[in-house]
Motif scaffolding. Structure first.
Motif, PDB file in Angstrom:
ATOM      1  N   MET A   1      -4.754  -5.403   1.154  1.00 44.14           N
ATOM      2  CA  MET A   1      -4.605  -4.155   0.859  1.00 44.14           C
ATOM      3  C   MET A   1      -4.031  -3.329   2.102  1.00 44.14           C
ATOM      4  N   THR A   2      -2.984  -2.784   1.736  1.00 47.10           N
ATOM      5  CA  THR A   2      -2.283  -1.967   3.123  1.00 47.10           C
ATOM      6  C   THR A   2      -2.874  -0.383   2.742  1.00 47.10           C
ATOM      7  N   LYS A   3      -2.873   0.087   4.085  1.00 48.36           N
ATOM      8  CA  LYS A   3      -3.339   1.368   4.419  1.00 48.36           C
ATOM      9  C   LYS A   3      -2.980   2.517   3.156  1.00 48.36           C
ATOM     10  N   LYS A   4      -1.420   2.055   2.879  1.00 48.30           N
ATOM     11  CA  LYS A   4      -0.787   3.234   1.741  1.00 48.30           C
ATOM     12  C   LYS A   4      -1.630   2.816   0.345  1.00 48.30           C
ATOM     13  N   ASP A   5      -1.806   1.807   0.184  1.00 51.77           N
ATOM     14  CA  ASP A   5      -2.469   1.341  -0.932  1.00 51.77           C
ATOM     15  C   ASP A   5      -3.863   2.098  -1.120  1.00 51.77           C
ATOM     16  N   GLN A   6      -4.566   1.962  -0.049  1.00 46.60           N
ATOM     17  CA  GLN A   6      -5.907   2.792  -0.033  1.00 46.60           C
ATOM     18  C   GLN A   6      -5.721   4.199  -0.185  1.00 46.60           C
ATOM     19  N   ASP A   7      -4.803   4.887   0.610  1.00 44.86           N
ATOM     20  CA  ASP A   7      -4.453   6.160   0.280  1.00 44.86           C
ATOM     21  C   ASP A   7      -4.270   6.459  -1.020  1.00 44.86           C
ATOM     22  N   SER A   8      -3.569   5.831  -1.934  1.00 47.60           N
ATOM     23  CA  SER A   8      -3.165   6.098  -2.988  1.00 47.60           C
ATOM     24  C   SER A   8      -4.278   6.072  -3.963  1.00 47.60           C
ATOM     25  N   ILE A   9      -5.208   5.022  -3.696  1.00 46.76           N
ATOM     26  CA  ILE A   9      -6.239   4.824  -4.733  1.00 46.76           C
ATOM     27  C   ILE A   9      -7.339   5.951  -4.426  1.00 46.76           C
ATOM     28  N   GLN A  10      -7.478   6.655  -3.255  1.00 40.29           N
ATOM     29  CA  GLN A  10      -8.200   7.962  -2.831  1.00 40.29           C
ATOM     30  C   GLN A  10      -7.607   9.029  -3.594  1.00 40.29           C
ATOM     31  N   GLU A  11      -6.363   9.055  -3.430  1.00 42.58           N
ATOM     32  CA  GLU A  11      -5.634  10.028  -4.198  1.00 42.58           C
ATOM     33  C   GLU A  11      -5.889  10.117  -5.688  1.00 42.58           C
ATOM     34  N   LYS A  12      -5.932   9.081  -6.434  1.00 43.34           N
ATOM     35  CA  LYS A  12      -5.979   9.059  -7.793  1.00 43.34           C
ATOM     36  C   LYS A  12      -7.444   9.640  -8.194  1.00 43.34           C
ATOM     37  N   ILE A  13      -8.266   8.905  -7.344  1.00 41.72           N
ATOM     38  CA  ILE A  13      -9.875   9.282  -7.614  1.00 41.72           C
ATOM     39  C   ILE A  13      -9.951  10.915  -7.274  1.00 41.72           C
TER      40      ILE A  13
END
Lengths: 158, 158
Positions: A1-13
């Motif tokens: 999982m990339t840093k960008k994926d993580q950010d996108s998930i956090q943004e969704k939440i």
DNA sequence: CTTTATGCAAAGGGTTTGCAACAAA
DNA sequence: TTTGTTGCAAACCCTTTGCATAAAG
């Protein structure tokens, strides 16, 4: 999982929270970040520890009050492993249909995906008059490869 | 499940106890009988109630101390449904490979079997270096038939 | 008799909750 | 301001456990 994926998930939440009238507090931000900055499974207590490394003011109560929200988004899931503490799995955010293989000897958990299984489960549920939603499959067994080589090469998540 | 099936299961449990140096007490006999005289799922508290109808001297502690023994035999299983009380399923004694379909609306649980699923699960586990043991599959969904007709015709256990 | 099991009630332990103080919006 | 959120600590509640008594073998 990339840093960008993580950010996108956090943004969704955070977006989910906002659209549900929940306020974006520093504590919630820290808990969300801690929850999705790892691919390891964790307990509420462990999440409290990691969230406190981001914002020391996070309390146990807030972690317990925030966890249900994360679960509601579908991006975090409870593992229902048994009696003691509840265990959470953040990997559904990137692998929505993964399953678990649990070694009865060492308790290690290996995640895997299988499209055939997904299809069959879906067909069965429909035949029984169900519109299928969340599927939880857990296979317990003895990890022979682990016994022989000391590790499992087939893990989805490391 | 016939009365004869029930008797045979209960005998197996008592034999297991005996061969493991556990004593056959009236309380244990009552708990075993209560545990396998139904196809319904139950909690420890509910099992206490039904065991007390057979032997009123059964205590909560003895139920909690006996349940792990029944689970060890493989004839009773914990359902791991979630947070609150543990739920037990006595139907593995007659249907060792059944799975659960859970209605997210009415919480009703439907049991089903599928040989294709069993085979695929076994193959997958072996490919991942595992000797498969207990498999737990739970599908959550909306029960359309239940919504339309008021009941599910496809239930394995009634 | 010896050893294990029982009932009772208290202790455990993860999770939830009431409340006054506090921040988002 | 207004309303939702937080931290703290106490309350909850299912499950486990210590101990003296009772029963199995």
């Amino acid at each position: 999982m990339t840093k960008k994926d993580q950010d996108s998930i956090q943004e969704k939440i955070l977006a989910y929270m906002e659209s549900n009238g929940l306020r974006i507090t520093n504590q919630r931000r820290a808990i969300v970040e801690a929850a999705f900055s790892t691919t390891d499974h964790y307990t509420a207590e462990e999440l409290l520890d990691s969230a406190r490394k981001i914002d020391p003011s996070v309390s146990r109560a807030t972690v317990y009050r925030t966890l249900p929200v994360l679960v509601q988004t579908g991006l975090l899931r409870e593992l229902d492993l048994g009696r003691d503490q509840q265990v959470y799995d953040p990997n559904y955010a990137t692998h929505p249909n993964h399953n678990h293989l649990i070694c009865v000897d060492c308790q290690k958990i290996i995640e895997f995906e299988d499209y055939c299984l997904d299809v069959r489960e879906s067909v069965l549920a429909k035949n029984l008059g169900f519109r299928p939603g969340v599927v939880k499959l857990r296979i317990e067994g003895s990890c022979e490869e682990l016994a022989k080589t000391g590790s499992c090469s087939k893990r989805l998540v490391h």
